[in-house]
Write a protein that holds these residues in place. Structure first.
Motif, PDB file in Angstrom:
ATOM      1  N   ILE A  68      47.526 -43.746  25.049  1.00  0.00           N
ATOM      2  CA  ILE A  68      47.832 -44.614  23.905  1.00  0.00           C
ATOM      3  C   ILE A  68      46.546 -45.055  23.210  1.00  0.00           C
ATOM      4  O   ILE A  68      46.490 -45.142  21.986  1.00  0.00           O
ATOM      5  N   ALA A  69      45.500 -45.320  23.988  1.00  0.00           N
ATOM      6  CA  ALA A  69      44.225 -45.744  23.392  1.00  0.00           C
ATOM      7  C   ALA A  69      43.638 -44.642  22.517  1.00  0.00           C
ATOM      8  O   ALA A  69      43.153 -44.913  21.412  1.00  0.00           O
ATOM      9  N   ASN A  70      43.699 -43.398  22.987  1.00  0.00           N
ATOM     10  CA  ASN A  70      43.181 -42.290  22.177  1.00  0.00           C
ATOM     11  C   ASN A  70      44.059 -42.024  20.964  1.00  0.00           C
ATOM     12  O   ASN A  70      43.578 -41.631  19.907  1.00  0.00           O
ATOM     13  N   TRP A  71      45.346 -42.214  21.104  1.00  0.00           N
ATOM     14  CA  TRP A  71      46.276 -41.937  20.011  1.00  0.00           C
ATOM     15  C   TRP A  71      46.146 -42.978  18.895  1.00  0.00           C
ATOM     16  O   TRP A  71      46.269 -42.663  17.722  1.00  0.00           O
ATOM     17  N   SER A  72      45.855 -44.215  19.286  1.00  0.00           N
ATOM     18  CA  SER A  72      45.822 -45.288  18.288  1.00  0.00           C
ATOM     19  C   SER A  72      44.492 -45.385  17.553  1.00  0.00           C
ATOM     20  O   SER A  72      44.407 -46.094  16.556  1.00  0.00           O
ATOM     21  N   GLN A  73      43.454 -44.732  18.039  1.00  0.00           N
ATOM     22  CA  GLN A  73      42.169 -44.800  17.358  1.00  0.00           C
ATOM     23  C   GLN A  73      42.252 -44.079  16.016  1.00  0.00           C
ATOM     24  O   GLN A  73      42.882 -43.048  15.895  1.00  0.00           O
ATOM     25  N   ASN A  74      41.613 -44.661  15.043  1.00  0.00           N
ATOM     26  CA  ASN A  74      41.553 -44.020  13.733  1.00  0.00           C
ATOM     27  C   ASN A  74      40.464 -42.966  13.767  1.00  0.00           C
ATOM     28  O   ASN A  74      39.287 -43.276  13.910  1.00  0.00           O
ATOM     29  N   LYS A  75      40.879 -41.736  13.620  1.00  0.00           N
ATOM     30  CA  LYS A  75      39.909 -40.649  13.642  1.00  0.00           C
ATOM     31  C   LYS A  75      39.477 -40.383  12.210  1.00  0.00           C
ATOM     32  O   LYS A  75      40.283 -40.081  11.350  1.00  0.00           O
ATOM     33  N   GLN A  76      38.195 -40.515  11.998  1.00  0.00           N
ATOM     34  CA  GLN A  76      37.663 -40.306  10.660  1.00  0.00           C
ATOM     35  C   GLN A  76      37.019 -38.934  10.600  1.00  0.00           C
ATOM     36  O   GLN A  76      36.242 -38.564  11.478  1.00  0.00           O
ATOM     37  N   GLU A  77      37.374 -38.202   9.592  1.00  0.00           N
ATOM     38  CA  GLU A  77      36.787 -36.886   9.392  1.00  0.00           C
ATOM     39  C   GLU A  77      35.395 -37.051   8.793  1.00  0.00           C
ATOM     40  O   GLU A  77      35.126 -37.968   8.028  1.00  0.00           O
ATOM     41  N   LEU A  78      34.515 -36.137   9.172  1.00  0.00           N
ATOM     42  CA  LEU A  78      33.173 -36.173   8.609  1.00  0.00           C
ATOM     43  C   LEU A  78      33.227 -35.677   7.171  1.00  0.00           C
ATOM     44  O   LEU A  78      33.824 -34.641   6.886  1.00  0.00           O
ATOM     45  N   ASP A  79      32.632 -36.421   6.312  1.00  0.00           N
ATOM     46  CA  ASP A  79      32.571 -35.923   4.940  1.00  0.00           C
ATOM     47  C   ASP A  79      31.394 -34.957   4.831  1.00  0.00           C
ATOM     48  O   ASP A  79      30.440 -34.986   5.611  1.00  0.00           O
ATOM     49  N   SER A  80      31.471 -34.095   3.880  1.00  0.00           N
ATOM     50  CA  SER A  80      30.482 -33.019   3.758  1.00  0.00           C
ATOM     51  C   SER A  80      29.083 -33.547   3.433  1.00  0.00           C
ATOM     52  O   SER A  80      28.081 -32.978   3.863  1.00  0.00           O
ATOM     53  N   VAL A  81      28.999 -34.654   2.702  1.00  0.00           N
ATOM     54  CA  VAL A  81      27.692 -35.209   2.345  1.00  0.00           C
ATOM     55  C   VAL A  81      26.967 -35.718   3.600  1.00  0.00           C
ATOM     56  O   VAL A  81      25.770 -35.448   3.790  1.00  0.00           O
ATOM     57  N   ALA A  82      27.678 -36.419   4.457  1.00  0.00           N
ATOM     58  CA  ALA A  82      27.058 -36.935   5.676  1.00  0.00           C
ATOM     59  C   ALA A  82      26.622 -35.792   6.582  1.00  0.00           C
ATOM     60  O   ALA A  82      25.540 -35.834   7.173  1.00  0.00           O
ATOM     61  N   LEU A  83      27.457 -34.781   6.683  1.00  0.00           N
ATOM     62  CA  LEU A  83      27.107 -33.627   7.503  1.00  0.00           C
ATOM     63  C   LEU A  83      25.897 -32.897   6.941  1.00  0.00           C
ATOM     64  O   LEU A  83      24.987 -32.508   7.686  1.00  0.00           O
ATOM     65  N   GLU A  84      25.863 -32.718   5.637  1.00  0.00           N
ATOM     66  CA  GLU A  84      24.729 -32.038   5.003  1.00  0.00           C
ATOM     67  C   GLU A  84      23.439 -32.835   5.184  1.00  0.00           C
ATOM     68  O   GLU A  84      22.377 -32.266   5.480  1.00  0.00           O
ATOM     69  N   ASN A  85      23.496 -34.151   5.020  1.00  0.00           N
ATOM     70  CA  ASN A  85      22.308 -34.994   5.222  1.00  0.00           C
ATOM     71  C   ASN A  85      21.821 -34.929   6.667  1.00  0.00           C
ATOM     72  O   ASN A  85      20.626 -34.883   6.928  1.00  0.00           O
TER      73      ASN A  85
END
Length: 137
Positions: A68-85
């Motif tokens: 339940i703890a893993n399911w309830s966490q908000n998973k944020q996708e990496l945006d391309s700008v942050a990955l590129e930086n």
């Protein structure tokens, strides 16, 4: 040795005696003393059953907490700008490392058709003094 005869010897009488007609009326007297309704019997196994059910419920809840703890966490996708930086500022990552990690499907998704005119290419090559470095790469 003298012979012992059981019938001739005086017998010791017991100090216990039953009253007259005791066993004739015994069952009637005993039934009168019993209670009219029988008491409710609680089984030992019933208590164990509820104990086992409580332990099973606690075990299920304990195992469900991480899920339940893993399911309830908000998973944020990496945006391309942050990955590129991140990749840009890491000194130990070079273009060959990136190429080795990419698969053919990923490369086909990356391909972008950019129309560059021949004149633009000639201008860049004419202005660039490091032509030899470009050719070696």
């Amino acid at each position: 040795m003298k012979t012992f005869k059981l019938e001739n010897e005086p017998k010791i009488e017991s100090g216990f005696r039953t009253p007259n007609d005791y066993f004739e009326n015994f069952s009637v007297k005993m039934m009168e003393r019993l209670p009219a309704s029988e008491p409710k019997v609680i089984s030992i196994f019933q208590k164990r059953k509820t104990l086992f059910m409580m332990i099973a419920a606690i075990l299920v809840l304990a195992l469900m907490i991480p899920i339940i703890a893993n399911w309830s966490q908000n998973k944020q996708e990496l945006d391309s700008v942050a990955l590129e930086n991140y990749i840009t500022y890491q000194s130990n990552v070079n273009q060959y490392d990136l190429i080795n990690e990419l698969e053919t499907e990923d490369i086909s998704k990356i391909k972008i058709n950019v129309a560059i005119e021949d004149k633009a290419i000639e201008d860049v090559l004419a202005m660039n003094s490091n032509l030899e470095n470009l050719l070696l790469e």
